[in-house]
Motif scaffolding. Structure first.
Motif: not given
Length: 475
Positions: A74-77, A96, A125, A147, A151, A153
């Motif tokens: 969830p911490h990266v696109p 996002i 993250a 997000r 979270e 990102v």
């Protein structure tokens, strides 16, 4: 290399239909786009390739093309497409919905609780990123999104380093690349393979959010950048006296010029920010002034100032610094099983000297549990358990910064252990298996439940692993 014509609104590129421009940056342009089989908004990032553009834009884009598709969570696109440089280079990622941290800059300084909350999100993250062998190296407000679910990102991996991939930026350029206010001292000297550089940038961000002042200003020359190797920042509490001592402790530890003196992992930063009452306060907490100019000058001309960076330059892997949780049963803590668990923890810590140990016992409020004494009040039981844990751990001889103690109350012991492990990014759980009993056979053992659902590795010390002479004496 024959590159296709420039991107334009309405074009279809590998089934992606190009929409409007979202952002024109110094190295790339962002376009909205759609795909017939992807039912949510997308962004296409296209590098600037015109004559006279910075050649680093192309190299950094190649790095991002290699790194982004390898990342998950969830911490990266999420990545949906990559175009080759031989035809039309691009990267397509999810859009996002949340905002970056840039709007927060209008509200600085922030309250300590909000700084800590942001710090926890960013450290979490970064921990996810580091566990995937990537160091971001350009952490700053515009590269951090949130997000709608909360979270953090991290975006823009053009300057990042992947420990298992060629570092094209390091191979082709000698000057350090990054954003001046947030660059770590070793990064200024060209070291790109150390995850604690991201922890330094996190410290800069928290300092900035707490004080509205950047700890090292915004230097425009290499000479100005190098100042952070020998000149310490003004302590945050000099700017704002209401900043808690524990927050200054965390921020200044992140900002140590010698990377070996910073937090070993981002997970440990998040851990301290979540548990401020467990932070060991050092002289950092009460500082109100920078070191004297004489001290700073001595540091500037000392060989030791540059030694850490020179040492790190030859490293490409990093020593592990896990969080190790040992879960102890209060009914067996002082017996053979307790001693066996202590031996196991000691051997684990010996193999990972930067690890942090967490000793936990659960106050189980279930009426069916053996850990129930109606004659003792809950607060007293809590204190008694803390004392017991510290007594149990004393033979380990660990410093205060290497160990902490927790006694949560819960109806379900296994769930309490699992919840703590998930919330604090525990890397390894050590626990014992109790002797057979009717209740254990009917309900299932705590160790079995934890082993089945833990987000990390679990070591269960069973009866046959106890010291033989101690086991006999116990029977």
């Amino acid at each position: 290399m024959s590159v296709a014509p420039l991107i334009e609104t309405g074009m279809v590129v590998d089934d992606f239909t190009i929409g409007e421009v979202v952002h024109r940056g110094g190295m790339a342009v962002l376009w909205r786009c759609t795909h017939p089989e992807i039912p949510f908004p997308l962004l296409m990032k296209v590098p600037r390739l015109a004559d006279g553009e910075d050649p680093a834009a192309i190299v950094s884009f190649e790095m991002e093309q290699m790194i982004l598709p390898r990342l998950s969570g969830p911490h990266v696109p999420k990545t949906f497409g990559v175009g080759d440089f031989s035809s039309r280079p691009y990267i397509v990622v999810e859009e996002i919905a949340g905002e970056t941290l840039l709007p927060k800059l209008k509200s600085l300084p922030l309250e300590a609780a909000e700084v800590a909350t942001i710090g926890i999100s960013l450290a979490t993250a970064l921990d996810s990123l580091h566990r995937q062998n990537v160091i971001h190296l350009d952490l700053k407000p515009s590269n951090i999104l949130f997000r709608p679910s909360g979270e953090a990102v991290l975006i823009d991996y053009g300057l990042s380093h992947h420990t298992d991939l060629p570092d094209l930026m390091a191979e082709q350029f000698r000057l350090p690349y990054g954003t001046a206010p947030y660059m770590a001292p070793e990064q200024v000297l060209g070291v790109r393979n150390y995850r604690r550089s991201d922890i330094f940038a996190l410290g800069v961000l928290m300092y900035f959010f707490a004080t509205a002042v950047r700890p090292f200003g915004d230097p425009v020359s290499l000479k100005g950048l190098k100042e952070r190797l020998w000149r310490d920042p003004i302590p945050p509490r000099r700017w704002r006296a209401d900043i808690p001592a524990w927050l200054q402790e965390v921020i200044l530890r992140c900002l140590e010029p010698n990377p070996e003196q910073r937090y070993p992992t981002a997970a440990q930063v998040a851990f301290d920010l979540k548990n401020p009452d467990q932070i060991v306060l050092t002289a950092r907490r009460q500082r109100l002034h920078q070191d004297s100019w004489l001290t700073a000058l001595r540091r500037k001309y000392s060989r030791d100032t540059y030694a850490p960076a020179q040492k790190l330059a030859s490293q490409s892997k990093f020593a592990a610094a896990p969080i190790v949780l040992v879960a102890l049963d209060p009914t067996t803590i002082n017996g053979p099983l307790g001693r066996a668990l202590r031996d196991k923890l000691q051997s684990t810590l010996a193999a990972t000297p930067d690890a942090r140990a967490v000793c936990m016992t659960v106050l189980n409020n279930n009426v069916g549990t053996l850990d129930q004494n109606p004659s003792v009040s809950s607060p007293n039981r809590h204190v008694a358990r803390i004392v017991a844990l510290k007594h149990w751990a004393k033979p380990l001889g660990l410093g205060e910064q290497a160990i902490s103690y927790h006694v949560p109350e819960a109806l379900n012991t296994a769930e309490a252990i699992l919840e703590y492990a998930r919330a604090n990014h525990v890397d390894h759980i050590i626990m014992g298996a109790r002797a057979e009993s009717t209740m254990r056979n009917l309900l299932g053992s705590v160790s079995a439940q934890v082993s089945a659902h833990a987000p990390c590795s679990v070591t269960v010390v069973r009866r046959r692993e106890w010291p033989v002479e101690q086991a006999k004496a116990d029977e």
